[in-house]
Write a protein that holds these residues in place. Structure first.
Motif, PDB file in Angstrom:
ATOM      1  N   THR A 163       0.851  -1.189   0.000  1.00 53.97           N
ATOM      2  CA  THR A 163       0.000   0.000   0.000  1.00 53.97           C
ATOM      3  C   THR A 163       0.884   1.236   0.000  1.00 53.97           C
ATOM      4  N   ILE A 176     -10.983  -3.048   2.188  1.00 54.73           N
ATOM      5  CA  ILE A 176      -9.831  -2.681   1.367  1.00 54.73           C
ATOM      6  C   ILE A 176     -10.355  -2.039   0.111  1.00 54.73           C
ATOM      7  N   GLY A 183      -7.867   3.205  -3.214  1.00 48.87           N
ATOM      8  CA  GLY A 183      -6.903   2.381  -2.502  1.00 48.87           C
ATOM      9  C   GLY A 183      -5.937   1.734  -3.446  1.00 48.87           C
ATOM     10  N   SER A 184      -5.174   0.786  -2.944  1.00 49.04           N
ATOM     11  CA  SER A 184      -4.194   0.091  -3.765  1.00 49.04           C
ATOM     12  C   SER A 184      -4.240  -1.401  -3.468  1.00 49.04           C
TER      13      SER A 184
END
Length: 185
Positions: A163, A176, A183-184
């Motif tokens: 991340t 997530i 996000g990643s």
């Protein structure tokens, strides 16, 4: 046990729901097509070589209702006797190195596996679509990392994510965000 550090990814909407809330969610089975994640792309979580693929298992009705779970649980011995396909459903295994570790991506949609044994994949490459095959009560993707593909003897390994903050181990029930929602992976 190979599932020690496994993670189930359940796609949810902006309200944190995997599907719209209807009377069927309370008292009946639901069509998997009504779930947010059903049919969405599933990408290889790591680069490597495909060592196992299995496709052809049906996507069955989803079961969020507690009333529908006893019948599902009664089928558990049959699924266990049915082996990997009956438990993992449609699935792909990626060998990260020559002798592992191995990443199992399970419960893919019937007919969606898009890689073959021997293919080399890159992280982020589409390998199938989210389904509800195998030992699954609602559409999701099960991911586990193991030291072997001899499933009865395999040991689970921790699964971490790169991340913006560095390497992270996700917490229980943690949401997530994907790269498309800020996000990643």
């Amino acid at each position: 046990m190979g599932t020690t550090f496994a993670i189930d990814f359940i796609p949810v909407d902006e309200d944190g729901r995997s599907a719209p809330w209807t009377w069927r969610a309370v008292a009946a089975t639901e069509r998997p097509e009504t779930f947010v994640g059903f049919g969405t792309d599933v990408m290889a979580p790591a680069a490597g070589r495909i060592v196992v693929t299995h496709d052809g298992e049906d996507d069955h009705a989803a079961r969020r209702s507690q009333l529908t779970l006893p019948a599902y649980m009664a089928g558990q011995p049959r699924r266990i006797r049915g082996g990997a396909g009956a438990i993992a459903g449609n699935h792909v295994v990626v060998a990260i190195g020559g002798n592992g570790p191995y990443v199992l991506v399970a419960h893919l949609r019937q007919g969606s596996v898009s890689v073959a044994v021997g293919d080399v994949v890159e992280r982020g490459q589409v390998i199938g679509h989210c389904g509800n095959s195998g030992n699954s009560t609602q559409p999701h993707v099960h991911v586990q990392v193991t030291d072997s593909i001899d499933w009865p003897r395999a040991h689970g390994l921790p699964l971490a994510f790169q991340t913006a903050a560095g390497i992270e181990l996700p917490g229980e029930t943690q949401i997530i965000r994907s790269a498309t929602t800020g996000g990643s992976p």
